[in-house]
Every structure is written in structure tokens, then in C-alpha cells.
Design a protein around this motif. Structure first.
Motif: not given
Ligand code: ATP
Ligand code: MG
Lengths: 355, 260
Positions: A206, A212-214, A217, A221, B94-99, B102-103, B106-107, B152, B157, B170
Motif C-alpha cells: 500500500r 505511485r499515485d500521489m 499525499a 499521511i 489527493a486520494l490514491f486513485k489506483g487503490m 479500503l486500501d 488503510m494507508t 472495495k 470511479r 483516510r
């Protein structure tokens, strides 16, 4: 209706966090693994074991290594071939120079050497990204192959810089037939694939994906960028190093530094593009696809369809098909064959009732 | 549970920040008390986001002091700020787009996860127990923010409003003592805004989290904040309880008068 999730309720988070939470997936995977372990070594011909199945596994491992770095952690690398070379040459030298060193220890030391080199060449990733980072790894690619050719010590002063793999013996048992080498490769690759999957579904994976994604951010965190990126380089290069060791020891037997050139790096990059970025399964699909494509095309060319293709085109067909596929996947489906497989499953889940 | 406003937890003194020739913040001082909801308002480009970026160390001010929980520092770095219990959301999600959702959430717990990659590669014993334990906490947050049905889903999306909510989740997953929210309701419809307001108030009341919030909707600001800082062209032009600020002629002139 074959893929039915309905009725499969997860009773615990533990069950929900399995690698394959859907029962049908577990069955398919178990069948594949059983076939690979129990059927292939006896049913497949020596040619298939040696020239197809073993290299598919070796390349899948290298692609997996690259995928951890590029697909998961988002750090583009063109140095895969070089990290494999470090693994192969280091394994060779450890086994050569430390008398009585067990093969597996030599192989792991080779992987660790590649990891160390990977970290060094990963240092630029702390300052640069994307294209520029790719250039830095390209420098690693050229430098390492050059160094292995330039200093004959690495190849134990063999006449043409070629190294010849020592006999593989583990606990007194010799791995000297294609079937045995295949099985050894299969065990190692399976264990490392499982480990990669575990990394991917826990905090380590994770953190890679977050970077990778940002990256801003991720830092905010509390994910340490430097540590996370360098760990990705280390683990990825370790995988590539082991793949390089297997490439020399269970696949080819003799290798030279030039065989680990940029071509090889690109080939593995194409595997993850076609197989699927950021997926363990993708590394296997991509490796199998790229290695089997020429075999498939060859068969096709010897049928009546093949006769219709002009000879000049036929000789370049492989390159043309590759080119088209890579452009297709880059533009249309960045998640590669893995995603197509998932879409197929989603269709199956509804079949035969479309709604 | 009755709300308790405690002592000063964050004290910003004479902060100045510039980018090349652009002065984003000029000599700004204000404090935040434990347990309060502190709003920052001001017209576009006033320096509100820059202020949050200074607090959690994304930007480093050229001048000024930051005292957080009694510790004085010239500058934060983001990792340090996170480790000290400061979490935030961003103006542009600023989310992690590919996750998955839940993930992503979790980060938020990564700082509390102790197992290194070797344990994780084995996913065995302590590593597995740790994952499951944190998953349980994350599920509580998912319930709290009512996003069970999307856990999930890949965040890319999701519609905008839900993405904002996941980003809050988060940040909450880190169990922060100070939560910075940069326009958490921007671009939302009325219903989504009401939900978000309720969540912010619940976080503040039930978890006792101190909140610094940037918001353009004056109705919202007046409703939920204890004290308001007003910025204009990088300067502080007002500071006090919502009623006082609303009636301050300088503030009306600079900000409220303009668009409202
Ligand atoms: N990274 C940066 N580089 C250069 N200038 C910046 C940077 N960040 C902010 N600024 C400038 O600082 C000033 C304040 O910007 P800031 O984003 O803090 O305003 P804001 O109050 O959050 O505005 P908005 O309501 O539009 O979000 C603006 O003039 C902006 O252009
Ligand atoms: Mg802003």
C-alpha cells in the motif's frame, strides 16, 4: 453463473483478506499449480520444459520484479537486464570463490547483490521522476553490462567473457535434467510470487502504491518517501537478481554480459505492459504471452493461412504484432491482460443471464 | 458528551511565506485551542491553503515560529507532522486513485503499523494479526462515515462527493489530534454538505479531535466553528467568534461584501 459470488459471505476480515477471496478463483489457481507441479514435469517434452516452460517462469519472475518497482511503486526502470546480470554474475562468483557454498545460498547472495546495486541506482529516484528516472536507470543498464565485460575478473578470465553455470546440487541431489531444473525454478518462482502477493496486500504494498499515485499525499499521511522508494528498488532488484541467477543456471547454462542488454530490459517491460501493470498475475500472463507468441505465430505460418502471407512480411510479423499490441495496451487497456481476464470473469459471472 | 475547549495546542507566530516575489502569507499569528473547530476564511488566493501547508510542513515559511503541543519549531516536515498527530485533507482531492477505498483508508494507519517488509512478505503471525487488527479499526471508520457499500471500489470511479468523504476517512484513520480540512464541502450539493457537516461535528464531539477548517460557505462556517480567522491578500484581517467576525466592518468590506 460459473463465477458466482452470491452466497459467499465473508465471515471474518481474515477470510476477506485472502489472496483469492472468490472460491472459483481458488479452485482454478489450485488446479493450475497442481498441473505445473504434478503434470508438466512428466507430461511435457524435454524441449517444452527447457525451451518454453522454464524460460516463461524465469521471465515471469523478472517481470514480477519490474512490476513491483514500476507497476506498484510507480518508478519506471529500464535497468532490469542489468539487475539480472548482477544476479547471474554474483551467483557465479559466490559459488566459484566460496568453496562448498550451497547453491541456494549462492543464488540468494546473487539476489542480495542485485538488491544492493538496485538501491544505489535507485538513489536518483529521490530527486527525479518518470522519464528522467528512466534515463538514470538506463545509465545503470549500460554501465553494468560494460563493467561486466570490461573486467574479466567477473567471468573468471574466461576467453570471451562467458560464464558457464556450475552444476546445481542441493543436499546432494543433482538438478541436471530439464525436468529437475524446471521443478527447481517452479518452486523458487512460486514462493517469490506468493511473497510478492503478500507484500502487495499489506502495508508495504500500500505504501508503494500510495507513493505511485500521489507522493505528496503519501508523505502527509506519514509514509517516508525515501525509505519506501529505496525499498521498492531493493526488493525489485532482488527479484530480478534471482531471475538472472535462474536465467543462467536453470535456463541457459552459459551466458555472457551482452545477453543482459537493453533488449532484455525492454522485453521485460513489454511483458508487464501487456500482462498488466501492478499485478502479480500480469507478470505471468505477460511473460507467457510474449514467449509463446513467436511459437504460436510459427505454427500459424506453417498452416494454409500462413501461405497467404508474403515472405517479407512473415519474417517481421512478430515485431509487427508486438508493436500493435503494445500500442493497444498502452492506449486502451493499461491494466493489460489481467484486466481483460477480469472483464471476462465479470461476463462469466452474469452468463447466461445478461441482466 | 459535552465539548471541552482546552488550552492552546497550536500556536502560529508571525508566519511569513513567499514564493519568489509572491507574498502568500505576511506576518500571520493565531492559535488553535484543543477541542475547538477553528475556521479560516478569506477570498480566493488569500493564502488559506498555504496556511494549512505551513502547519503540516508541506511549505516552509521564511519567517515565524510554530509551537505545536509545547514544542517550538521553525518548520515542520510532513512526515514529522503526521507522526505528531496532524492529519489533513486537500482542496483538490489527493486520494490514491489506483487503490480501493479500503486500501486508501488503510494507508492512513501506516504510522501505527510496525511490521517490516520481511514479515509482510510472509504474511504470517504478527504481520497477519497486525493487518486484521487495523482492518477492524478501519471498518469502524467506514461505518462511522457510512461508506460500507463502496469499500472495495477503486476511488477513481467514485463521484466527487464520496471521494471527499473517503479522504476524510483516510485522515481519520490516523487518529489525529489535529485535523486540517481544506474546503471539505466545496463542490457538494446541499444534502452532501449536510452529511459532511454532521460528520465533522461528530468527529469533533465524539472523538474530541481539534479541527482547522477552510470553507467558503459562510452559513456552514457560522454554524459549526468556534472561532474564525479571516485572511485577505496574505494578511490577517479578523479573528474571533463567528458573530463578531460577521459584523466586523473590515471583514465585510474585504470579503463578505464582495460576493455575499
Ligand atoms: N506552490 C506555489 N507556488 C507559487 N505560488 C503559490 C503556491 N501556492 C500558493 N501560491 C500563491 O500563494 C497565494 C495564496 O494561495 P492559496 O492557495 O494559499 O490561496 P487560498 O486562500 O487557498 O485560495 P483558494 O480559495 O483559491 O483556494 C496565491 O497567490 C497563490 O498563487
Ligand atoms: Mg485554497
Amino acid at each position: 453463473m460459473i463465477y458466482r459470488e452470491a452466497g459467499q459471505f465473508k465471515a471474518s476480515y481474515e477470510a476477506d483478506q485472502q489472496i483469492f477471496p472468490i472460491k472459483q478463483d481458488r479452485i482454478v489457481m489450485a488446479a493450475l499449480v497442481a498441473a505445473a507441479f504434478l503434470v508438466a514435469p512428466w507430461a511435457a517434452s524435454e524441449y517444452w520444459l527447457q525451451a518454453v516452460l522454464t524460460p516463461v517462469l524465469v521471465f515471469a519472475l523478472a517481470a514480477l520484479g519490474l512490476n513491483l518497482l514500476t507497476g506498484y511503486a510507480g518508478q519506471l526502470s529500464l535497468g532490469t537486464g542489468a539487475f539480472m546480470a548482477v544476479g547471474a554474475y554474483a551467483t557465479y562468483n559466490f559459488l566459484l570463490r566460496l568453496d562448498g557454498l550451497p547453491f541456494l545460498v549462492g543464488l540468494v547472495l546473487g539476489g542480495l547483490s542485485a538488491a544492493a546495486v538496485g538501491v544505489v541506482f535507485g538513489l536518483p529516484s529521490l530527486r527525479i521522476k518518470g522519464f528522467y528516472l528512466a534515463m538514470a536507470t538506463l545509465a545503470a543498464q549500460f554501465f553494468i553490462v560494460w563493467a561486466l565485460t570490461k573486467f574479466p575478473w567477473f567471468s573468471n578470465y574466461s576467453s570471451s567473457g562467458i560464464i558457464t553455470a556450475q552444476r546445481i546440487e542441493i543436499l546432494g541431489f543433482a538438478f541436471d535434467t530439464p525436468a529437475r531444473k524446471y521443478l527447481l525454478t517452479l518452486v523458487i518462482v512460486s514462493l517469490l510470487a506468493l511473497a510478492a502477493k503478500n507484500l502487495a496486500r499489506t502495508n508495504t504494498g500500500r505504501s508503494w502504491m500510495a507513493v505511485r499515485d500521489m507522493d505528496v499525499a503519501a508523505e502527509v499521511i506519514g509514509i517516508p518517501l525515501m525509505k519506501t522508494k529505496l525499498l521498492a528498488f531493493a526488493v525489485s532488484s532482488f527479484y530480478c537478481g534471482i531471475a538472472g541467477g535462474l536465467y543462467a543456471y536453470t535456463y541457459l547454462g552459459t551466458v555472457e554480459a551482452d545477453g543482459f542488454g537493453l533488449d532484455l530490459s525492454f522485453k521485460i517491460l513489454f511483458m508487464i505492459i501487456i500482462g498488466g501493470m501492478g499485478s502479480v498475475l500480469g507478470a505471468f500472463l505477460g511473460a507467457a504471452f510474449i514467449l509463446l507468441l513467436p511459437v504460436g505465430l510459427n505454427v500459424l505460418m506453417h498452416t494454409s493461412v500462413g501461405a497467404l502471407v508474403p515472405a517479407t512480411l512473415a519474417s517481421n510479423l512478430e515485431l509487427i504484432v508486438f508493436g500493435v499490441l503494445i500500442i493497444f495496451f498502452l492506449i486502451v487497456e493499461p491494466h493489460g491482460l489481467t484486466r481483460l481476464w477480469q472483464i471476462g470473469k465479470e461476463k462469466l459471472r452474469l452468463w447466461p443471464f445478461p441482466h | 458528551m459535552a465539548r471541552v475547549i482546552g488550552d492552546v495546542i497550536l500556536d502560529l507566530q508571525n508566519i511569513s511565506l513567499s514564493f519568489g516575489g509572491v507574498k502568500a502569507l505576511t506576518n500571520i499569528s493565531f492559535d488553535v485551542r484543543e477541542g475547538e473547530i477553528r475556521a479560516i476564511i478569506g477570498p480566493n488566493g488569500a493564502g488559506k491553503s498555504s496556511m494549512l501547508n505551513v502547519i503540516n510542513g508541506v511549505y516552509h515559511p521564511q519567517q515565524g515560529r510554530i509551537v505545536f503541543r509545547g514544542q517550538e519549531r521553525r518548520r515542520m516536515n510532513p512526515h514529522e507532522a503526521a507522526a505528531q498527530g496532524i492529519a489533513r485533507t486537500f482542496q483538490n482531492i489527493a486520494l490514491f486513485k489506483g487503490m480501493t477505498v479500503l486500501d486508501n483508508i488503510m494507508t492512513g494507519r501506516n504510522l501505527m503499523m510496525r511490521r517490516n517488509f520481511l514479515w509482510n512478505a510472509l504474511y504470517w503471525g504478527p504481520s497477519r494479526r497486525e493487518e486484521i487488527a487495523h482492518r477492524k479499526r478501519v471498518e469502524e471508520i467506514i461505518d462511522f462515515l457510512e461508506i460500507q457499500n463502496i469499500r472495495k471500489t477503486p476511488v477513481g470511479r467514485l463521484p466527487y462527493g464520496l471521494q471527499k468523504r473517503v479522504e476524510l476517512a483516510r485522515a481519520l484513520a490516523a487518529e489525529p489530534s489535529l485535523l486540517l480540512l481544506d474546503e471539505p464541502m466545496a463542490g457538494m450539493n446541499v444534502e452532501e454538505k449536510q452529511d459532511m457537516c454532521r460528520f465533522i461535528l461528530d468527529v469533533n464531539e465524539q472523538l474530541g479531535t481539534t479541527i482547522v477548517l477552510i470553507e467558503h460557505d459562510m452559513g456552514v462556517v457560522m454554524d459549526i466553528s468556534d472561532r474564525v480567522v479571516v485572511l485577505d491578500y496574505g494578511r490577517k484581517i479578523g479573528d474571533g467568534p463567528p458573530d463578531e467576525v460577521r459584523n466586523d466592518p473590515v471583514v465585510i468590506e474585504a470579503y463578505l461584501g464582495a460576493g455575499h
